[in-house]
Design an enzyme around this catalytic site. Sequence first.
Site, short mmCIF file in Angstrom:
data_model
loop_
_atom_site.label_atom_id
_atom_site.label_comp_id
_atom_site.label_asym_id
_atom_site.label_seq_id
_atom_site.Cartn_x
_atom_site.Cartn_y
_atom_site.Cartn_z
N GLU A 134 0.85 -1.20 0.00
CA GLU A 134 0.00 0.00 0.00
C GLU A 134 0.88 1.24 0.00
O GLU A 134 2.03 1.17 0.43
CB GLU A 134 -0.91 0.00 1.24
CG GLU A 134 -0.12 0.06 2.52
CD GLU A 134 -0.97 -0.25 3.76
OE1 GLU A 134 -1.77 0.61 4.13
OE2 GLU A 134 -0.82 -1.35 4.33
N LYS A 136 2.81 4.54 1.02
CA LYS A 136 3.24 5.12 2.28
C LYS A 136 2.89 6.60 2.22
O LYS A 136 3.48 7.35 1.44
CB LYS A 136 4.75 4.92 2.47
CG LYS A 136 5.25 5.42 3.81
CD LYS A 136 6.68 4.96 4.03
CE LYS A 136 7.17 5.26 5.44
NZ LYS A 136 7.18 6.67 5.79
N ASP A 138 2.66 10.42 3.08
CA ASP A 138 3.59 11.35 3.70
C ASP A 138 2.83 12.38 4.52
O ASP A 138 2.63 13.52 4.11
CB ASP A 138 4.42 12.04 2.61
CG ASP A 138 5.64 12.73 3.20
OD1 ASP A 138 5.89 12.56 4.41
OD2 ASP A 138 6.34 13.41 2.44
N TYR A 244 -4.60 2.43 8.37
CA TYR A 244 -3.78 1.32 7.87
C TYR A 244 -3.25 0.38 8.95
O TYR A 244 -2.56 -0.58 8.66
CB TYR A 244 -2.61 1.84 7.03
CG TYR A 244 -1.74 2.89 7.72
CD1 TYR A 244 -0.99 2.57 8.84
CD2 TYR A 244 -1.67 4.19 7.22
CE1 TYR A 244 -0.20 3.51 9.47
CE2 TYR A 244 -0.88 5.15 7.84
CZ TYR A 244 -0.15 4.80 8.97
OH TYR A 244 0.61 5.73 9.58
N LYS A 332 11.11 2.71 -0.21
CA LYS A 332 11.07 4.15 -0.46
C LYS A 332 11.25 4.48 -1.94
O LYS A 332 11.96 3.78 -2.66
CB LYS A 332 12.18 4.85 0.34
CG LYS A 332 12.12 4.62 1.84
CD LYS A 332 10.87 5.17 2.48
CE LYS A 332 10.95 6.66 2.69
NZ LYS A 332 11.61 7.04 3.94
N CYS A 450 40.25 11.57 16.54
CA CYS A 450 41.11 12.39 17.38
C CYS A 450 41.67 11.48 18.46
O CYS A 450 40.94 10.69 19.07
CB CYS A 450 40.27 13.50 17.99
SG CYS A 450 40.96 14.21 19.49
N CYS A 456 40.36 16.14 24.94
CA CYS A 456 39.67 16.81 23.84
C CYS A 456 38.33 17.38 24.30
O CYS A 456 37.43 16.63 24.67
CB CYS A 456 39.45 15.85 22.67
SG CYS A 456 38.53 16.62 21.34
S1 IVH Z 1 2.36 0.91 9.08
C1 IVH Z 1 4.11 -0.94 12.92
N1 IVH Z 1 1.44 1.85 6.82
O1 IVH Z 1 5.27 5.63 8.10
C2 IVH Z 1 4.08 -0.17 11.66
N2 IVH Z 1 2.80 3.27 8.14
O2 IVH Z 1 8.02 5.09 8.67
C3 IVH Z 1 3.04 0.86 11.62
N3 IVH Z 1 3.07 5.51 7.22
O3 IVH Z 1 5.01 6.09 11.55
C4 IVH Z 1 3.09 1.70 10.44
N4 IVH Z 1 1.84 5.22 5.43
O4 IVH Z 1 3.43 7.43 10.04
C5 IVH Z 1 2.19 2.10 7.89
N5 IVH Z 1 0.51 2.59 4.84
C6 IVH Z 1 1.24 2.82 5.90
C7 IVH Z 1 1.85 4.06 6.12
C8 IVH Z 1 2.63 4.24 7.25
C9 IVH Z 1 2.58 6.08 6.12
C10 IVH Z 1 3.98 6.18 8.16
C11 IVH Z 1 3.58 6.10 9.61
C12 IVH Z 1 4.76 5.50 10.31
C13 IVH Z 1 5.86 5.77 9.35
C14 IVH Z 1 6.99 4.79 9.52
#
Ligand code: IVH
Length: 723
Positions: A134, A136, A138, A244, A332, A450, A456
């Site tokens: 799915e 991610k 932002d 999510y 990413k 160093c 230091c």
């Molecule tokens: S799952 C235990 N799903 O990414 C894992 N996170 O880098 C829970 N985020 O803090 C996160 N889209 O803010 C998940 N589809 C997605 C997401 C997502 C954005 C963010 C979320 C998390 C961060 C981690």
Amino acid sequence: MAKRDDADKFALIPVAKLTPEEAETELARLAAEIGLADDAYYAKDRPDLTDAEYDALRRRNLLIEKRFPKLKRDDSPSDKIGAAPSAKFEKAKHAVAMLSLDNAFNDDDVVDFAKRVRKFLGLDEKEEVAFTAEPKIDGLSLNLRYEKGVLALAATRGDGATGEDVTSNVLTIKDIPKMLKAAPEVLEVRGEVYMSHADFEALNARLEAAEEDPFANPRNAAAGSLRQLDAAITASRPLRFFAYAWGAASEDIAETQWDALQRFKKLGFQINPLTKRCKSVEEMIAQYKKIEEQRSSLGYDIDGVVYKVDRLDYQSRLGFVSRAPRWAIAHKFPAEKATTVLENIEIQVGRTGKLTPVARLKPVTVGGVVVSNATLHNQEEIERKDVRVGDTVVVQRAGDVIPQIVEVVKDKRKKGARKFKFPDRCPACDSHAVNEQNPNTGKADVDKRCTGGLICPAQAVERLKHFVSRQAFDIEGLGEKQIASFFEQGIIKEPADIFKLRARQNDGKIDLYTYKKTKDGDIYLDKDGHQVATNKKSIQNLFDGIEAKREISSARFINALGIRHVGETNARLFAGHYGDVAAFYEAAVKARDEASAAYQDMLSIDGVGALVARGVIDFFDEDHNRAAVDRLLAEVTPRQAEAANTSSPVAGKTVVFTGALELMTRDEAKASAQALGAKVSGSVSGKTDYLVAGPGAGSKLKKAEELGVKVLTEEAWKKLVSV
Ligand code: IVH
């Protein structure tokens, strides 16, 4: 960033050389710049300067005022309190920690991830493991707690353990249901708050029309809007939400990730339409490509694709490593890039003496964030990329990591640009800087260090900063700035001194503060004129903050020592293994002899190798380090390490696994034992409580029998830990 125009034409003149006229212009500029920075930080949630840049401005202002007291302005920033980060919102502790995700940067990383999952679960190639893929989003993550179907609490992620209660603002978000029908008694739904591109542009247009500063990107706009004290303002800024994940739930919500999302959808949440259930790595990567193709037309920002193991029973077996789940990863999108000019290369000295070259850049916006510094890692990197001061360079920023210099635009190199000469002396103490040998490879290390050690000042300050940092002693009221100032004044030279502050102040041995009346109340300054507190109460708070840490967990104590290669994770391992600091200390001293049982025992800790052990041994081998630890131990009491789970029947027990395990993989066996508070060791000794032996167990089984250690079959172990 402040504009580089005429107003700062004297900015680079040392204070001692300013004429009164120049000083006056400078004071006006500094008042304006500090005012803008304060406003950006406190009122708008959009800091536009780094802490160091901000401090430098305030410091210069004070120094000029000291030299020209008569020129001090009525609106001088020194009389203003840079207000502590506001306690605007109530804190909210998360019932279940909000974690982050590990990252994958290419297809191979994704293949490795899927392999790790399979290996951990002991599944062979033929067995199907499904993953969801799915986007991610932002934005910023949010935990929504529903009790009896009613939205009871909405909290930001914060540091993962504690966030901010933003319930009243969240009530204004249309995508978020205020009531749920047919939901478990307690259900925490997690997801991302974000702002669409269209809403972001409309908001910025409104702000500009009202002569207010626009936001740099939709993410900042979403964060700034959510963190408004006035819920009416939040309401006027359209925020959206995708669900999510989840936190606490009073009953199981589904059997798979996919079904959990479908359930959220039924409950009235938005789930992302680009989510797909994939049955192979090829399908996952295909979905990644598909999402990437649509990225620019989605209408909101995404920065990658998240893959999650679909089966929830697998997810719970996989569990977590430190702050991220083993069952998910974020793939990413390639980092964003921009071109700018490298203005200077400066050398920073870290707490272990490492010299890190830092590129000072002409400020440039990369992916919505102004970048003015980038890391250059080490000498080798500078040489390999042939980076020279004055060069035009390509910088990239991936996520929250420090920006990097990707390459030099050679065509634009100015004639006469000279190769950078990496110093062979420490810029802070002038000791020789050397490339040490790596004990594992026998090769010279790429990093220059160093050799000044204790003499230091840069290392000493960094060590103290680490000591009080959030993962270590976490002393409220004693941040990096105060530490640096106290160190400069010679008030704090080593950790133990922190705990002597109050007594020494009371005895009149030191004078921490002078205070000054201002129209806004009293402020307290240190000898250099740095503001250290805003009122008497803050001083009391500082002392209280210190007193509160006289008792501390053993893991934090060990981490705080700043031993090379021993950070949060290894400190926890040591605390868990040895039980307390005294035992760790004793073992570290004994382990000096590599033939000793103590050395072998240290290496038996899962996760501790020769390099880490060397770091510990070398640290305790130094008389002055032991003396400093002794002085610290006279002030503070580390607590006995708590087993991760004290209620489990194996908490605090030492377990050894041997032979071929059939019901679980070795990784899984180790991880589950550790999660239940047991210590997993690689060798059988008098301290072993259980030997779990699978078929083919040999010498360890024999030794256990000789020593009378309890031997369990895998079934018996599973039964023991399943209660
Ligand atoms: S799952 C235990 N799903 O990414 C894992 N996170 O880098 C829970 N985020 O803090 C996160 N889209 O803010 C998940 N589809 C997605 C997401 C997502 C954005 C963010 C979320 C998390 C961060 C981690």
